[in-house]
Scaffold this motif. Structure first.
Motif, PDB file in Angstrom:
ATOM      1  N   LYS A  53       0.833  -1.210   0.000  1.00  0.00           N
ATOM      2  CA  LYS A  53       0.000   0.000   0.000  1.00  0.00           C
ATOM      3  C   LYS A  53       0.869   1.262   0.000  1.00  0.00           C
ATOM      4  O   LYS A  53       0.664   2.162  -0.817  1.00  0.00           O
ATOM      5  CB  LYS A  53      -0.929   0.007   1.221  1.00  0.00           C
ATOM      6  N   THR A  54       1.823   1.312   0.928  1.00  0.00           N
ATOM      7  CA  THR A  54       2.686   2.488   1.034  1.00  0.00           C
ATOM      8  C   THR A  54       3.505   2.676  -0.240  1.00  0.00           C
ATOM      9  O   THR A  54       3.674   3.801  -0.726  1.00  0.00           O
ATOM     10  CB  THR A  54       3.635   2.357   2.241  1.00  0.00           C
ATOM     11  N   THR A  55       4.002   1.586  -0.784  1.00  0.00           N
ATOM     12  CA  THR A  55       4.788   1.663  -2.020  1.00  0.00           C
ATOM     13  C   THR A  55       3.959   2.259  -3.150  1.00  0.00           C
ATOM     14  O   THR A  55       4.447   3.113  -3.910  1.00  0.00           O
ATOM     15  CB  THR A  55       5.278   0.263  -2.417  1.00  0.00           C
TER      16      THR A  55
ATOM     17  N   LEU B 222       3.620   6.036  -2.574  1.00  0.00           N
ATOM     18  CA  LEU B 222       4.878   6.729  -2.856  1.00  0.00           C
ATOM     19  C   LEU B 222       5.138   6.830  -4.355  1.00  0.00           C
ATOM     20  O   LEU B 222       5.637   7.851  -4.848  1.00  0.00           O
ATOM     21  CB  LEU B 222       6.042   6.007  -2.165  1.00  0.00           C
TER      22      LEU B 222
ATOM     23  N   PRO C 262       9.738   2.663   1.738  1.00  0.00           N
ATOM     24  CA  PRO C 262       8.495   2.592   2.523  1.00  0.00           C
ATOM     25  C   PRO C 262       8.773   2.076   3.926  1.00  0.00           C
ATOM     26  O   PRO C 262       9.662   1.262   4.135  1.00  0.00           O
ATOM     27  CB  PRO C 262       7.639   1.607   1.727  1.00  0.00           C
TER      28      PRO C 262
ATOM     29  N   THR D 232       3.217   0.908   8.094  1.00  0.00           N
ATOM     30  CA  THR D 232       2.137   1.831   8.431  1.00  0.00           C
ATOM     31  C   THR D 232       1.628   1.534   9.836  1.00  0.00           C
ATOM     32  O   THR D 232       1.358   0.389  10.182  1.00  0.00           O
ATOM     33  CB  THR D 232       0.978   1.689   7.437  1.00  0.00           C
TER      34      THR D 232
ATOM     35  N   GLU E 261      -2.769   6.339   8.465  1.00  0.00           N
ATOM     36  CA  GLU E 261      -1.891   7.447   8.095  1.00  0.00           C
ATOM     37  C   GLU E 261      -2.513   8.259   6.962  1.00  0.00           C
ATOM     38  O   GLU E 261      -3.298   7.746   6.167  1.00  0.00           O
ATOM     39  CB  GLU E 261      -0.510   6.935   7.704  1.00  0.00           C
TER      40      GLU E 261
ATOM     41  N   THR F 220      -1.930  11.434   3.911  1.00  0.00           N
ATOM     42  CA  THR F 220      -1.140  12.347   3.100  1.00  0.00           C
ATOM     43  C   THR F 220      -2.079  12.930   2.058  1.00  0.00           C
ATOM     44  O   THR F 220      -3.273  12.616   2.030  1.00  0.00           O
ATOM     45  CB  THR F 220       0.061  11.643   2.443  1.00  0.00           C
TER      46      THR F 220
ATOM     47  N   GLU G  43      -4.362   5.749   4.493  1.00  0.00           N
ATOM     48  CA  GLU G  43      -3.830   4.385   4.393  1.00  0.00           C
ATOM     49  C   GLU G  43      -4.070   3.658   5.703  1.00  0.00           C
ATOM     50  O   GLU G  43      -3.577   4.076   6.757  1.00  0.00           O
ATOM     51  CB  GLU G  43      -2.337   4.403   4.070  1.00  0.00           C
TER      52      GLU G  43
ATOM     53  N   GLY H  60      -3.399   0.705   8.123  1.00  0.00           N
ATOM     54  CA  GLY H  60      -2.409  -0.331   8.412  1.00  0.00           C
ATOM     55  C   GLY H  60      -3.044  -1.485   9.174  1.00  0.00           C
ATOM     56  O   GLY H  60      -4.222  -1.483   9.496  1.00  0.00           O
TER      57      GLY H  60
END
Length: 348
Positions: free
Chosen positions: A39-41, A44, A53, A56, A60, A62, A80, A82
């Motif tokens: 997810k974070t990747t 980004l 990354p 999470t 979070e 952004t 996001e 986690g």
């Protein structure tokens, strides 16, 4: 496109309103998926941020912003979640009466870990549907017919109800995207395994009225596809309706394009044929997938996750607060020890 924390975002919004600088058009994205699923990747890569990354913690936030041709300020708020399936209650923070009209849910599934794939998808989709229903129910107290309005729009995204496979579709009431991540590792799997996973993800997307896309952070062509679909979610615009369904290429199937005939029959193992008696198509597909990839018992993983303490995470270090917490922990241990001695004395 830029990204800041929630406080910077709030300050920027206030400054924009005070300056009277253009209209602010907002959309919302909620990322959900298994732990370490990518997810974070994906976020980004969309934000073009070249950084490693990190795990999470809880929920979070952004955002991404750009100006359109009319110079209106467009903001895509990105949440996001986690914790895989363990923190689904936190969906309540991002899926609200203020965001649901412009919300897109993105479910990230790890293609290289099929032993958790169906469990993750089933539980997160169920939780998201429940939250959406609860939010619309709350809103319907002030405005009747909202559930029907969202359902009508959902079917319109799929081209309408007049299709032969409509009976297997329970459309998600907000736009839904299913991302199959780690496509590079997926390519290393056996052809039959890849076929089963692809078929079943296509069915999950079809039955929920979702778009489906495979991606890898290491394959630029898939990153371009990700950015396109996230740009639509964050800033609007037309979705590319040209599907890519080829065993040698990463999957891309926009909502409303796929069909049950195109996907084919559930890939039941020969030993399961005749034993699966359910008339519910989704249950049959679940049996087919789990026949090839038995889902792991996640009970122990859940307990391990619940024992994770974000207060001990180095990225959240606060020396003064940490020392006060340590002091209170010492006081608690001393109190417990004292009380234990009292009970021992009374018993003896």
């Amino acid at each position: 496109i830029m990204s800041k924390n929630v406080w910077d975002a709030a300050a920027a919004e206030v400054q924009l309103m005070q300056s009277g600088g253009g209209n602010s058009l907002e959309k919302f994205i909620l990322f959900v998926g298994g732990k370490s699923s990518g997810k974070t990747t994906a976020i980004l890569k969309f934000l073009s941020r070249d950084e490693a990354p990190r795990p999470t913690t809880a929920l979070e936030y952004t955002f991404a912003r750009r100006a359109n041709n009319l110079q209106d300020k467009m903001t895509g708020h990105i949440w996001e979640l986690g914790g895989g399936v363990n923190l689904i209650k936190l969906m309540d923070v991002s899926l609200t009466v203020d965001t649901i009209h412009s919300m897109t849910v993105i479910l990230v599934l790890d293609l290289s870990n099929p032993s958790e794939l169906w469990y993750t998808a089933e539980n997160l989709l169920k939780a998201a549907r429940a939250r959406i229903d609860a939010t619309l129910s709350q809103m319907s107290k002030q405005k009747a017919g909202l559930q029907q309005k969202f359902l009508k729009e959902a079917w319109e995204r799929l081209g309408g109800k007049d299709r032969p496979d409509a009976h297997v579709i329970n459309p998600f009431l907000v736009p839904l995207v299913i991302i199959g991540s780690k496509f590079d590792k997926f390519q290393e799997m056996e052809p039959e395994q890849k076929k089963v996973i692809t078929q079943c993800i296509r069915y999950l997307a079809l039955s929920n009225g979702a778009s489906a896309i495979f991606m890898s952070s290491k394959i630029e062509a898939t990153v371009k596809g990700l950015r396109h679909i996230m740009n639509v979610a964050a800033f609007g615009g037309p979705l590319n309706k040209t599907p890519v369904i080829d065993n040698k290429r990463p999957l891309y199937v926009p909502a409303g394009i796929d069909s049950l005939d195109g996907i084919g029959s559930p890939p039941l193992k020969s030993s399961d044929i005749g034993r699966v008696s359910s008339r519910n198509p989704t249950e049959v597909w679940k049996s087919a997938f789990c026949g090839h990839f038995p889902q792991e018992n996640t009970g122990s993983k859940l307990q391990a996750s619940l024992q994770d303490d974000p207060a001990k995470d180095k990225q959240f270090k606060e020396p003064r607060i940490d020392e006060l917490r340590a002091q209170k922990d010492r006081e608690l241990e001393a109190f417990k020890k004292q009380e234990g001695q009292k009970w021992t004395t009374r018993i003896s």
